[in-house]
Scaffold this motif. Sequence first.
Motif, PDB file in Angstrom:
ATOM      1  N   ASN A 141     -24.171  26.667  16.879  1.00  0.00           N
ATOM      2  CA  ASN A 141     -23.390  26.445  18.015  1.00  0.00           C
ATOM      3  C   ASN A 141     -21.813  25.974  17.931  1.00  0.00           C
ATOM      4  N   ALA A 142     -21.359  26.170  16.509  1.00  0.00           N
ATOM      5  CA  ALA A 142     -20.145  25.712  16.293  1.00  0.00           C
ATOM      6  C   ALA A 142     -19.041  27.043  16.668  1.00  0.00           C
ATOM      7  N   ASN A 143     -18.050  26.826  16.584  1.00  0.00           N
ATOM      8  CA  ASN A 143     -16.997  27.874  17.123  1.00  0.00           C
ATOM      9  C   ASN A 143     -17.019  28.950  16.042  1.00  0.00           C
ATOM     10  N   ASN A 144     -16.781  30.336  16.172  1.00  0.00           N
ATOM     11  CA  ASN A 144     -16.478  31.150  15.088  1.00  0.00           C
ATOM     12  C   ASN A 144     -15.147  31.478  14.701  1.00  0.00           C
ATOM     13  N   ARG A 145     -14.932  32.552  13.965  1.00  0.00           N
ATOM     14  CA  ARG A 145     -13.693  32.855  13.414  1.00  0.00           C
ATOM     15  C   ARG A 145     -12.905  33.600  14.602  1.00  0.00           C
ATOM     16  N   VAL A 146     -13.528  34.230  15.599  1.00  0.00           N
ATOM     17  CA  VAL A 146     -12.820  34.696  16.776  1.00  0.00           C
ATOM     18  C   VAL A 146     -12.258  33.619  17.461  1.00  0.00           C
ATOM     19  N   SER A 147     -13.074  32.666  17.752  1.00  0.00           N
ATOM     20  CA  SER A 147     -12.597  31.616  18.666  1.00  0.00           C
ATOM     21  C   SER A 147     -11.493  30.723  17.872  1.00  0.00           C
ATOM     22  N   PHE A 148     -11.478  30.937  16.542  1.00  0.00           N
ATOM     23  CA  PHE A 148     -10.383  30.002  15.807  1.00  0.00           C
ATOM     24  C   PHE A 148      -9.209  30.763  15.833  1.00  0.00           C
ATOM     25  N   SER A 149      -9.124  32.151  15.798  1.00  0.00           N
ATOM     26  CA  SER A 149      -7.990  32.858  15.904  1.00  0.00           C
ATOM     27  C   SER A 149      -7.110  32.916  17.282  1.00  0.00           C
ATOM     28  N   MET A 150      -8.128  32.798  18.252  1.00  0.00           N
ATOM     29  CA  MET A 150      -7.744  33.009  19.516  1.00  0.00           C
ATOM     30  C   MET A 150      -7.144  31.502  19.973  1.00  0.00           C
ATOM     31  N   ASP A 151      -7.698  30.359  19.209  1.00  0.00           N
ATOM     32  CA  ASP A 151      -7.208  29.074  19.477  1.00  0.00           C
ATOM     33  C   ASP A 151      -5.757  28.831  18.860  1.00  0.00           C
ATOM     34  N   MET A 152      -5.533  29.289  17.747  1.00  0.00           N
ATOM     35  CA  MET A 152      -4.426  29.224  16.994  1.00  0.00           C
ATOM     36  C   MET A 152      -3.209  29.788  17.461  1.00  0.00           C
ATOM     37  N   GLU A 153      -3.400  30.931  18.346  1.00  0.00           N
ATOM     38  CA  GLU A 153      -2.517  31.579  19.260  1.00  0.00           C
ATOM     39  C   GLU A 153      -1.895  30.727  20.563  1.00  0.00           C
ATOM     40  N   ILE A 154      -2.674  29.953  20.703  1.00  0.00           N
ATOM     41  CA  ILE A 154      -2.027  29.540  22.062  1.00  0.00           C
ATOM     42  C   ILE A 154      -1.762  27.970  21.706  1.00  0.00           C
ATOM     43  N   VAL A 155      -2.101  27.320  20.377  1.00  0.00           N
ATOM     44  CA  VAL A 155      -1.907  26.039  20.184  1.00  0.00           C
ATOM     45  C   VAL A 155      -0.364  25.923  19.814  1.00  0.00           C
ATOM     46  N   GLU A 156       0.217  24.677  20.297  1.00  0.00           N
ATOM     47  CA  GLU A 156       1.733  24.375  20.245  1.00  0.00           C
ATOM     48  C   GLU A 156       1.899  23.679  18.680  1.00  0.00           C
ATOM     49  N   GLU A 194     -23.665  19.315  12.543  1.00  0.00           N
ATOM     50  CA  GLU A 194     -23.889  18.098  13.547  1.00  0.00           C
ATOM     51  C   GLU A 194     -23.373  16.653  12.606  1.00  0.00           C
ATOM     52  N   THR A 195     -23.382  16.904  11.296  1.00  0.00           N
ATOM     53  CA  THR A 195     -22.618  15.633  10.861  1.00  0.00           C
ATOM     54  C   THR A 195     -21.048  15.702  10.886  1.00  0.00           C
ATOM     55  N   LEU A 196     -20.507  16.835  10.830  1.00  0.00           N
ATOM     56  CA  LEU A 196     -18.938  16.945  11.095  1.00  0.00           C
ATOM     57  C   LEU A 196     -18.675  16.698  12.727  1.00  0.00           C
ATOM     58  N   THR A 197     -19.575  16.907  13.434  1.00  0.00           N
ATOM     59  CA  THR A 197     -19.335  16.581  14.938  1.00  0.00           C
ATOM     60  C   THR A 197     -19.362  15.054  15.101  1.00  0.00           C
ATOM     61  N   GLU A 198     -20.300  14.326  14.429  1.00  0.00           N
ATOM     62  CA  GLU A 198     -20.378  13.108  14.453  1.00  0.00           C
ATOM     63  C   GLU A 198     -19.269  12.249  13.917  1.00  0.00           C
ATOM     64  N   VAL A 199     -18.938  12.745  12.865  1.00  0.00           N
ATOM     65  CA  VAL A 199     -17.701  11.922  11.933  1.00  0.00           C
ATOM     66  C   VAL A 199     -16.430  12.231  12.739  1.00  0.00           C
ATOM     67  N   PHE A 200     -16.275  13.337  13.176  1.00  0.00           N
ATOM     68  CA  PHE A 200     -14.753  13.598  13.920  1.00  0.00           C
ATOM     69  C   PHE A 200     -15.103  14.070  15.260  1.00  0.00           C
ATOM     70  N   PRO A 201     -15.607  12.914  16.246  1.00  0.00           N
ATOM     71  CA  PRO A 201     -15.812  13.251  17.695  1.00  0.00           C
ATOM     72  C   PRO A 201     -14.481  13.743  18.398  1.00  0.00           C
ATOM     73  N   GLY A 202     -14.999  14.737  19.352  1.00  0.00           N
ATOM     74  CA  GLY A 202     -13.669  15.348  19.945  1.00  0.00           C
ATOM     75  C   GLY A 202     -12.865  16.248  19.164  1.00  0.00           C
ATOM     76  N   LYS A 203     -13.145  16.726  18.193  1.00  0.00           N
ATOM     77  CA  LYS A 203     -12.403  17.762  17.167  1.00  0.00           C
ATOM     78  C   LYS A 203     -13.114  18.935  17.163  1.00  0.00           C
ATOM     79  N   SER A 204     -12.482  20.058  17.025  1.00  0.00           N
ATOM     80  CA  SER A 204     -13.112  21.457  17.033  1.00  0.00           C
ATOM     81  C   SER A 204     -13.770  21.754  15.414  1.00  0.00           C
ATOM     82  N   VAL A 205     -14.775  22.233  15.633  1.00  0.00           N
ATOM     83  CA  VAL A 205     -15.459  22.582  14.282  1.00  0.00           C
ATOM     84  C   VAL A 205     -15.782  24.138  14.414  1.00  0.00           C
ATOM     85  N   TYR A 206     -15.319  24.638  13.207  1.00  0.00           N
ATOM     86  CA  TYR A 206     -15.582  26.078  13.249  1.00  0.00           C
ATOM     87  C   TYR A 206     -16.193  26.548  12.140  1.00  0.00           C
TER      88      TYR A 206
END
Length: 206
Positions: A141-156, A194-206
């Motif tokens: 249920n982590a974001n995949n590569r497509v999601s990563f590419s689309m997020d990078m297009e809109i991030v400032e 799950e560990t990455l989500t717990e250690v970095f809360p509120g951050k995006s995991v791909y």
Amino acid sequence: MMHSATSTYLFVPDEEKINTEVEVPELKKLCEDYKNDNQDAEGKVEYKVNGTEYVASYVFIPKYKWLFLVSASQKDVYALSNGMRMFLIVFGYILLILTIVFFLISKRQEKINQKLVSTIAKNSQTRQSLNTAMFKDVLTNANNRVSFSMDMEIVEVSAQKPCYFMMFNILGFSEINARYGNDAGDRLLVRTVETLTEVFPGKSVY
């Protein structure tokens, strides 16, 4: 018109009966009832003549012992009420039929609405499933590569607003799959996310 004291006709359509004794039992009894009465009175009486039933409204005049009657056949008197009664019966049946028809239409509409709601819910689930399949990893249920590419297009990203990445690699992952099986490897991937989500809360995991 009748004379109650003598039970005779004073005025009738048939002139031959004038001054003759009243032969109709109901009218004769009416004369007897008011024979010795000295009070004004009025009322209604029903009687039958030659098989025809009549209804009469009468007024008693005690001074002269007169009984004044206005008669009409029951058929004519009750024609309007019988017609209204029949109308109400027919109207009641029509109303009942319309109620049943509207009830059936309402039930059918309710089924259609239920199907429509179910279809909308299924479409929403399908859309959500497609969205998940396009942008999420099904296993973790982590974001995949497509999601990563689309997020990078809109991030400032700028010098004042940098973007940081952390990349992790699971060493010996192929050996884990080979030795313990793919299920064990899948559980390791899920636990890692799950560990990455717990250690970095509120951050995006791909």
